[in-house]
Design a protein around this motif. Structure first.
Motif, PDB file in Angstrom:
ATOM      1  N   THR A 157      -6.969   5.562  11.146  1.00 43.02           N
ATOM      2  CA  THR A 157      -5.630   5.015  10.860  1.00 43.02           C
ATOM      3  C   THR A 157      -4.682   6.056  10.276  1.00 43.02           C
ATOM      4  O   THR A 157      -3.517   5.743  10.007  1.00 43.02           O
ATOM      5  CB  THR A 157      -5.723   3.844   9.869  1.00 43.02           C
ATOM      6  N   ALA A 158      -5.153   7.277  10.059  1.00 42.72           N
ATOM      7  CA  ALA A 158      -4.383   8.260   9.296  1.00 42.72           C
ATOM      8  C   ALA A 158      -3.029   8.556   9.927  1.00 42.72           C
ATOM      9  O   ALA A 158      -1.991   8.567   9.244  1.00 42.72           O
ATOM     10  CB  ALA A 158      -5.195   9.543   9.134  1.00 42.72           C
ATOM     11  N   ASP A 159      -2.987   8.806  11.241  1.00 43.31           N
ATOM     12  CA  ASP A 159      -1.715   9.155  11.883  1.00 43.31           C
ATOM     13  C   ASP A 159      -0.744   7.986  11.851  1.00 43.31           C
ATOM     14  O   ASP A 159       0.460   8.159  11.585  1.00 43.31           O
ATOM     15  CB  ASP A 159      -1.975   9.590  13.327  1.00 43.31           C
ATOM     16  N   THR A 160      -1.242   6.786  12.134  1.00 39.63           N
ATOM     17  CA  THR A 160      -0.371   5.600  12.116  1.00 39.63           C
ATOM     18  C   THR A 160       0.240   5.412  10.742  1.00 39.63           C
ATOM     19  O   THR A 160       1.450   5.150  10.606  1.00 39.63           O
ATOM     20  CB  THR A 160      -1.172   4.349  12.505  1.00 39.63           C
ATOM     21  N   TYR A 161      -0.571   5.541   9.714  1.00 42.58           N
ATOM     22  CA  TYR A 161      -0.065   5.285   8.370  1.00 42.58           C
ATOM     23  C   TYR A 161       0.805   6.420   7.844  1.00 42.58           C
ATOM     24  O   TYR A 161       1.674   6.196   6.992  1.00 42.58           O
ATOM     25  CB  TYR A 161      -1.216   4.973   7.428  1.00 42.58           C
ATOM     26  N   ALA A 162       0.616   7.635   8.336  1.00 46.10           N
ATOM     27  CA  ALA A 162       1.520   8.727   7.957  1.00 46.10           C
ATOM     28  C   ALA A 162       2.931   8.440   8.470  1.00 46.10           C
ATOM     29  O   ALA A 162       3.931   8.643   7.767  1.00 46.10           O
ATOM     30  CB  ALA A 162       1.004  10.056   8.515  1.00 46.10           C
ATOM     31  N   THR A 163       3.019   7.942   9.700  1.00 50.54           N
ATOM     32  CA  THR A 163       4.323   7.582  10.269  1.00 50.54           C
ATOM     33  C   THR A 163       4.927   6.389   9.525  1.00 50.54           C
ATOM     34  O   THR A 163       6.127   6.368   9.216  1.00 50.54           O
ATOM     35  CB  THR A 163       4.172   7.246  11.756  1.00 50.54           C
ATOM     36  N   ALA A 176      -3.301   5.207   1.145  1.00 51.89           N
ATOM     37  CA  ALA A 176      -3.250   6.112  -0.006  1.00 51.89           C
ATOM     38  C   ALA A 176      -4.266   7.242   0.090  1.00 51.89           C
ATOM     39  O   ALA A 176      -4.194   8.207  -0.677  1.00 51.89           O
ATOM     40  CB  ALA A 176      -3.465   5.322  -1.290  1.00 51.89           C
ATOM     41  N   GLY A 177      -5.241   7.114   0.997  1.00 53.48           N
ATOM     42  CA  GLY A 177      -6.241   8.164   1.135  1.00 53.48           C
ATOM     43  C   GLY A 177      -7.159   8.285  -0.064  1.00 53.48           C
ATOM     44  O   GLY A 177      -7.533   9.392  -0.463  1.00 53.48           O
ATOM     45  N   ALA A 196       0.825  -1.212   0.000  1.00 50.06           N
ATOM     46  CA  ALA A 196       0.000   0.000   0.000  1.00 50.06           C
ATOM     47  C   ALA A 196       0.860   1.262   0.000  1.00 50.06           C
ATOM     48  O   ALA A 196       0.511   2.265  -0.639  1.00 50.06           O
ATOM     49  CB  ALA A 196      -0.925  -0.004   1.207  1.00 50.06           C
ATOM     50  N   CYS A 197       1.980   1.232   0.708  1.00 49.88           N
ATOM     51  CA  CYS A 197       2.890   2.385   0.680  1.00 49.88           C
ATOM     52  C   CYS A 197       3.460   2.589  -0.722  1.00 49.88           C
ATOM     53  O   CYS A 197       3.595   3.731  -1.192  1.00 49.88           O
ATOM     54  CB  CYS A 197       4.016   2.190   1.686  1.00 49.88           C
ATOM     55  N   GLY A 198       3.801   1.483  -1.405  1.00 52.88           N
ATOM     56  CA  GLY A 198       4.258   1.594  -2.780  1.00 52.88           C
ATOM     57  C   GLY A 198       3.173   2.151  -3.686  1.00 52.88           C
ATOM     58  O   GLY A 198       3.441   2.967  -4.574  1.00 52.88           O
TER      59      GLY A 198
END
Length: 530
Positions: free
Chosen positions: A502-508, A455-456, A419-421
């Motif tokens: 989950t936004a803050d966790t995934y931003a980190t 990815a939002g 997902a980060c990719g």
């Protein structure tokens, strides 16, 4: 009653679908296979065993399903699926797909049932060299996951100029391009490359076996860089002569064009009638995008499969460094694309690594792990990487392991790393208005939810998720004029929306993911040379 057949040759399987002219799925068939990895950086398939033989078996199975439908006006039952009415065709198809055999559903009568046309797509772009009798001279070289032509990429870029290639072809030369692989073959084969030899991608090899015709669709040709001019949508013959003098080039067609008919030998091998029209088809990801209505500028398909792939429809050709501009499916159209080297293949690797437990068990364990996998991050570069880093020597990294981490953490970290990719790649696209998610990875919901969260983005999940073979069936119907060219069979099932919690966790996590590759690149490159 008329049916159309679509068949897609994928990285992990070949799938076929029998449809009515209004898109109702009547039967499906499947054969599993896997690429051969004979050396580091090499990825191959046997064109006869993995492509032609499997397609012939599937066509035989589906024509048998057609005959079964013709013989009864009530429910037909097979080992793969039982359907009470035509309204349950999609359920039957899903059951059959999971078992790898064909399922049938009765047609509306027992008279006048025929296969009106066939279309084949395939993984790609690939390249296989054959003699004039279509006998392969060596295994087929696969798309961007085969990185053997690194030397040729460098040489051709120096010869023709990086900026000139980007402007004329719509992308930089990479392991995805066919030109360097043809140059590798010519260099390796030497005098063994004869003037009457031909070269094919996966689906065009099957077309030749079905019809005797050697053609290439515009989309696949547009991935044969540096030999196709994206602006003129034609072969760049001057560059072909400069790089590979005397290389024969197949005629160009659009994916929905009829290119021939089933000849006698193919009829005997497939059960299709002599004279059945065959439609050109294209690369699987583009057939899959077509299957779910990704046809208007701003539409983007996100394909969850053995690899993760992206196709966005453009209003006009453009050149974006790091992405691939290609000709599209419909005549005169253009698309922008990107692709990761591995995605679903990592989940298969993990399942095998953990003893082959049922995947639903592994999935349930991953779903129970909180976002961030409790401090675990994974770089999914298990076969190098295409977009966004273009590094054939990249390798997978799992960072943050502790004794408390289990197999569920690893699967969650795999999904999150992919997902980060995806997020990195989507950030390079502009003008995206609608994202449609397709492929086997959309089943179950966890993977798509994680991608939306990281990815939002919102993702439309279609009701029919059979994939590229379904798009092939539609192309077959369009190609013979049985339905209008703008026909769209797709229907939305639901929309996946980001979970704000989950936004803050995934931003980190995304920050850590982004920093990890450059921090370990030198060490990984040393390991990749061993």
């Amino acid at each position: 009653m008329s049916f159309v057949i679509g068949v897609d040759i994928g990285t992990g399987s070949t799938k076929g679908v029998l449809c009515t002219l209004d898109g109702e799925v009547v039967a499906v068939a499947r054969r599993d296979h896997a690429p051969s990895l004979p050396r580091p950086g090499w990825a191959e398939m046997d064109p006869v065993r993995d492509w032609w033989t499997e397609v012939a078996e599937i066509l035989t199975e589906l024509t048998t399903a057609t005959a079964t439908a013709a013989s009864t006006s009530t429910t037909s039952t097979s080992t793969a699926a039982t359907a009470a009415t035509a309204a349950t065709a999609s359920t039957a198809a899903s059951t059959a797909a999971s078992t790898g055999t064909a399922g049938t559903v009765a047609g509306e009568g027992s008279e006048g049932i025929e296969v009106a046309a066939v279309c084949v797509s395939g993984l790609g772009p690939c390249v296989v060299q054959t003699d004039a009798e279509l006998v392969p001279r060596r295994p087929a070289i696969l798309y961007g996951i085969d990185t053997r032509a690194t030397r040729e990429i460098v040489e051709l870029t120096e010869q023709l100029g990086a900026d000139a290639i980007l402007e004329r072809c719509g992308k930089d030369l990479s392991s995805q391009a066919i030109g360097p692989k043809l140059a590798w073959l010519r260099r390796d084969a030497g005098a063994a490359w004869r003037p009457d030899d031909r070269w094919f991608s996966a689906h065009t090899y099957v077309i030749a076996r079905l019809t005797g015709e050697w053609v290439l669709d515009h989309h696949t040709a547009s991935q044969c860089d540096p030999f196709y001019d994206i602006h003129r949508q034609d072969w760049a013959t001057d560059w072909v002569e400069a790089v590979l003098p005397g290389l024969a080039l197949p005629p160009l067609v659009w994916p929905s064009e009829q290119v021939g008919v089933i000849h006698e030998a193919a009829a005997a091998a497939t059960g299709l009638a002599v004279g059945t029209p065959v439609i050109a088809g294209t690369v699987d990801a583009w057939a899959e995008a077509f299957s779910v209505g990704v046809r208007r500028p701003g539409d983007l398909m996100l394909m969850y499969g053995s690899t993760m792939f992206f196709v966005q429809v453009l209003p006009a050709p453009t050149s974006v460094r790091g992405l691939w501009t290609t000709s599209g499916v419909e005549p005169g159209s253009h698309t922008l694309a990107a692709g990761m080297a591995t995605s679903g293949t990592i989940t298969t690797w993990l399942q095998d690594l953990t003893g082959g437990i049922p995947f639903r068990t592994l999935l349930a364990e991953a779903a129970a792990i909180p976002a961030g996998a409790e401090g675990l991050v994974l770089l999914p570069y298990f076969a190098g990487e295409r977009t966004p880093i273009y590094d054939p020597l990249a390798r997978g990294v799992i960072a943050g392991l502790t004794l408390r981490h289990g197999r569920g953490h690893l699967l969650r970290a795999t999904y999150e790393g992919i997902a980060c990719g995806v997020r990195q790649i989507l950030d390079t696209f502009t003008g995206t208005e609608r994202v449609v998610a397709v492929g086997g990875g959309t089943q179950g919901g966890l993977w798509t939810q994680i991608v939306s969260d990281v990815a939002g983005i919102e993702q439309i999940i279609p009701r029919q998720t059979i994939g590229a073979s379904y798009g092939d069936a539609l192309l077959a119907a369009i190609g013979i004029g049985a339905v209008p060219p703008d026909t769209d069979w797709t229907q939305a099932d639901h929309v996946v929306v980001p979970d704000p919690s989950t936004a803050d966790t995934y931003a980190t996590l995304l920050q850590t993911y982004t920093e990890l590759y450059p921090a370990t690149r030198d060490q990984i490159h040393r390991l990749a040379q061993q």
